[in-house]
Design a protein around this motif. Structure first.
Motif, PDB file in Angstrom:
ATOM      1  N   GLU A  34       0.832  -1.205   0.000  1.00  0.00           N
ATOM      2  CA  GLU A  34       0.000   0.000   0.000  1.00  0.00           C
ATOM      3  C   GLU A  34       0.870   1.260   0.000  1.00  0.00           C
ATOM      4  O   GLU A  34       1.913   1.301   0.633  1.00  0.00           O
ATOM      5  N   LYS A  35       0.459   2.244  -0.703  1.00  0.00           N
ATOM      6  CA  LYS A  35       1.068   3.574  -0.865  1.00  0.00           C
ATOM      7  C   LYS A  35       2.260   3.554  -1.816  1.00  0.00           C
ATOM      8  O   LYS A  35       2.365   4.391  -2.676  1.00  0.00           O
ATOM      9  N   SER A  36       3.177   2.596  -1.662  1.00  0.00           N
ATOM     10  CA  SER A  36       4.338   2.575  -2.566  1.00  0.00           C
ATOM     11  C   SER A  36       3.996   1.899  -3.891  1.00  0.00           C
ATOM     12  O   SER A  36       4.656   2.143  -4.895  1.00  0.00           O
ATOM     13  N   ASN A  37       2.989   1.022  -3.872  1.00  0.00           N
ATOM     14  CA  ASN A  37       2.580   0.274  -5.067  1.00  0.00           C
ATOM     15  C   ASN A  37       3.693  -0.566  -5.671  1.00  0.00           C
ATOM     16  O   ASN A  37       3.821  -0.675  -6.881  1.00  0.00           O
ATOM     17  N   TRP A  38       4.494  -1.155  -4.832  1.00  0.00           N
ATOM     18  CA  TRP A  38       5.533  -2.065  -5.299  1.00  0.00           C
ATOM     19  C   TRP A  38       5.397  -3.403  -4.599  1.00  0.00           C
ATOM     20  O   TRP A  38       4.651  -3.543  -3.637  1.00  0.00           O
ATOM     21  N   VAL A  39       6.146  -4.366  -5.072  1.00  0.00           N
ATOM     22  CA  VAL A  39       6.211  -5.679  -4.434  1.00  0.00           C
ATOM     23  C   VAL A  39       7.342  -5.679  -3.410  1.00  0.00           C
ATOM     24  O   VAL A  39       7.202  -6.179  -2.308  1.00  0.00           O
ATOM     25  N   VAL A  40       8.457  -5.092  -3.786  1.00  0.00           N
ATOM     26  CA  VAL A  40       9.625  -5.005  -2.911  1.00  0.00           C
ATOM     27  C   VAL A  40      10.414  -3.765  -3.328  1.00  0.00           C
ATOM     28  O   VAL A  40      10.404  -3.374  -4.499  1.00  0.00           O
ATOM     29  N   ASP A  41      11.072  -3.147  -2.380  1.00  0.00           N
ATOM     30  CA  ASP A  41      11.952  -2.028  -2.700  1.00  0.00           C
ATOM     31  C   ASP A  41      13.129  -2.588  -3.485  1.00  0.00           C
ATOM     32  O   ASP A  41      13.952  -3.329  -2.942  1.00  0.00           O
ATOM     33  N   ILE A  42      13.198  -2.277  -4.763  1.00  0.00           N
ATOM     34  CA  ILE A  42      14.215  -2.867  -5.638  1.00  0.00           C
ATOM     35  C   ILE A  42      15.630  -2.468  -5.210  1.00  0.00           C
ATOM     36  O   ILE A  42      16.574  -3.246  -5.384  1.00  0.00           O
ATOM     37  N   GLY A  43      15.770  -1.299  -4.614  1.00  0.00           N
ATOM     38  CA  GLY A  43      17.082  -0.893  -4.098  1.00  0.00           C
ATOM     39  C   GLY A  43      17.538  -1.806  -2.978  1.00  0.00           C
ATOM     40  O   GLY A  43      18.678  -2.289  -2.976  1.00  0.00           O
ATOM     41  N   ASP A  44      16.642  -2.063  -2.027  1.00  0.00           N
ATOM     42  CA  ASP A  44      16.969  -2.976  -0.921  1.00  0.00           C
ATOM     43  C   ASP A  44      17.241  -4.384  -1.448  1.00  0.00           C
ATOM     44  O   ASP A  44      18.180  -5.050  -1.011  1.00  0.00           O
ATOM     45  N   ALA A  45      16.406  -4.842  -2.384  1.00  0.00           N
ATOM     46  CA  ALA A  45      16.587  -6.182  -2.949  1.00  0.00           C
ATOM     47  C   ALA A  45      17.924  -6.300  -3.671  1.00  0.00           C
ATOM     48  O   ALA A  45      18.613  -7.314  -3.557  1.00  0.00           O
ATOM     49  N   SER A  46      18.308  -5.257  -4.401  1.00  0.00           N
ATOM     50  CA  SER A  46      19.586  -5.273  -5.119  1.00  0.00           C
ATOM     51  C   SER A  46      20.759  -5.345  -4.152  1.00  0.00           C
ATOM     52  O   SER A  46      21.727  -6.072  -4.402  1.00  0.00           O
ATOM     53  N   VAL A  47      20.677  -4.609  -3.059  1.00  0.00           N
ATOM     54  CA  VAL A  47      21.742  -4.636  -2.056  1.00  0.00           C
ATOM     55  C   VAL A  47      21.848  -6.030  -1.440  1.00  0.00           C
ATOM     56  O   VAL A  47      22.953  -6.579  -1.317  1.00  0.00           O
ATOM     57  N   LEU A  48      20.711  -6.610  -1.069  1.00  0.00           N
ATOM     58  CA  LEU A  48      20.731  -7.956  -0.482  1.00  0.00           C
ATOM     59  C   LEU A  48      21.333  -8.971  -1.440  1.00  0.00           C
ATOM     60  O   LEU A  48      22.175  -9.783  -1.059  1.00  0.00           O
ATOM     61  N   LEU A  49      20.898  -8.935  -2.700  1.00  0.00           N
ATOM     62  CA  LEU A  49      21.418  -9.889  -3.680  1.00  0.00           C
ATOM     63  C   LEU A  49      22.915  -9.692  -3.897  1.00  0.00           C
ATOM     64  O   LEU A  49      23.664 -10.666  -3.946  1.00  0.00           O
ATOM     65  N   SER A  50      23.346  -8.450  -3.978  1.00  0.00           N
ATOM     66  CA  SER A  50      24.784  -8.175  -4.143  1.00  0.00           C
ATOM     67  C   SER A  50      25.594  -8.719  -2.974  1.00  0.00           C
ATOM     68  O   SER A  50      26.678  -9.281  -3.163  1.00  0.00           O
ATOM     69  N   GLU A  51      25.068  -8.552  -1.761  1.00  0.00           N
ATOM     70  CA  GLU A  51      25.768  -9.068  -0.586  1.00  0.00           C
ATOM     71  C   GLU A  51      25.880 -10.591  -0.645  1.00  0.00           C
ATOM     72  O   GLU A  51      26.934 -11.156  -0.341  1.00  0.00           O
ATOM     73  N   ILE A  52      24.811 -11.244  -1.047  1.00  0.00           N
ATOM     74  CA  ILE A  52      24.812 -12.708  -1.133  1.00  0.00           C
ATOM     75  C   ILE A  52      25.784 -13.176  -2.210  1.00  0.00           C
ATOM     76  O   ILE A  52      26.590 -14.077  -1.985  1.00  0.00           O
ATOM     77  N   LEU A  53      25.713 -12.563  -3.378  1.00  0.00           N
ATOM     78  CA  LEU A  53      26.571 -12.994  -4.487  1.00  0.00           C
ATOM     79  C   LEU A  53      28.042 -12.696  -4.236  1.00  0.00           C
ATOM     80  O   LEU A  53      28.912 -13.390  -4.769  1.00  0.00           O
ATOM     81  N   SER A  54      28.329 -11.687  -3.419  1.00  0.00           N
ATOM     82  CA  SER A  54      29.729 -11.335  -3.152  1.00  0.00           C
ATOM     83  C   SER A  54      30.481 -12.476  -2.477  1.00  0.00           C
ATOM     84  O   SER A  54      31.707 -12.552  -2.552  1.00  0.00           O
ATOM     85  N   LYS A  55      29.758 -13.387  -1.833  1.00  0.00           N
ATOM     86  CA  LYS A  55      30.405 -14.550  -1.205  1.00  0.00           C
ATOM     87  C   LYS A  55      31.007 -15.481  -2.250  1.00  0.00           C
ATOM     88  O   LYS A  55      31.892 -16.268  -1.934  1.00  0.00           O
ATOM     89  N   TYR A  56      30.489 -15.402  -3.491  1.00  0.00           N
ATOM     90  CA  TYR A  56      30.880 -16.345  -4.534  1.00  0.00           C
ATOM     91  C   TYR A  56      31.667 -15.704  -5.678  1.00  0.00           C
ATOM     92  O   TYR A  56      32.420 -16.401  -6.352  1.00  0.00           O
ATOM     93  N   ASN A  57      31.464 -14.415  -5.919  1.00  0.00           N
ATOM     94  CA  ASN A  57      32.108 -13.759  -7.063  1.00  0.00           C
ATOM     95  C   ASN A  57      33.625 -13.870  -6.995  1.00  0.00           C
ATOM     96  O   ASN A  57      34.238 -13.555  -5.970  1.00  0.00           O
ATOM     97  N   PHE A  58      34.217 -14.333  -8.093  1.00  0.00           N
ATOM     98  CA  PHE A  58      35.665 -14.445  -8.230  1.00  0.00           C
ATOM     99  C   PHE A  58      36.294 -15.326  -7.154  1.00  0.00           C
ATOM    100  O   PHE A  58      37.414 -15.101  -6.716  1.00  0.00           O
ATOM    101  N   LYS A  59      35.535 -16.340  -6.720  1.00  0.00           N
ATOM    102  CA  LYS A  59      36.017 -17.243  -5.682  1.00  0.00           C
ATOM    103  C   LYS A  59      36.070 -18.670  -6.219  1.00  0.00           C
ATOM    104  O   LYS A  59      35.420 -19.015  -7.198  1.00  0.00           O
ATOM    105  N   ASN A  60      36.841 -19.502  -5.529  1.00  0.00           N
ATOM    106  CA  ASN A  60      36.886 -20.935  -5.801  1.00  0.00           C
ATOM    107  C   ASN A  60      35.824 -21.592  -4.916  1.00  0.00           C
ATOM    108  O   ASN A  60      35.971 -21.650  -3.694  1.00  0.00           O
ATOM    109  N   LEU A  61      34.758 -22.059  -5.527  1.00  0.00           N
ATOM    110  CA  LEU A  61      33.660 -22.640  -4.758  1.00  0.00           C
ATOM    111  C   LEU A  61      34.082 -23.890  -4.004  1.00  0.00           C
ATOM    112  O   LEU A  61      33.476 -24.222  -2.979  1.00  0.00           O
TER     113      LEU A  61
END
Length: 94
Positions: A34-61
């Motif tokens: 309500e009021k924002s008319n969004w599903v999720v704040d895309i800025g917050d979602a982008s930050v969360l996803l970036s934090e998660i992916l940073s554990k793997y980027n350019f790493k040896n899994l």
């Protein structure tokens, strides 16, 4: 990322090799916030996803997850679970 697989079924991928993943995320909710008319704040979602992916980027899994074959499917599930947990911690109910 870099990784190798264990098991003859993986053929030459048993050797160390590199891979590039693209991660697409879809967010759904029964109703828009309500009021924002969004599903999720895309800025917050982008930050969360970036934090998660940073554990793997350019790493040896193999060093991060040593006892698993880090197939695309395995990594999808792991990233999904990590993102879901972080979103629920932040109060997202989708």
């Amino acid at each position: 990322i870099a990784h190798s697989f264990t098991g003859e079924e993986f053929g030459p991928a048993q050797n160390m090799h590199g891979a590039t993943y693209t991660v697409d995320v879809e967010f759904t909710k029964p109703e828009l916030v309500e009021k924002s008319n969004w599903v999720v704040d895309i800025g917050d979602a982008s930050v969360l996803l970036s934090e998660i992916l940073s554990k793997y980027n350019f790493k040896n899994l193999n060093e991060i997850i040593p006892d698993e074959n880090t197939t695309t499917e395995f990594m999808c599930r792991r990233i999904h679970n990590d993102l879901s947990n972080r979103l629920h911690t932040k109060g997202f109910k989708g």
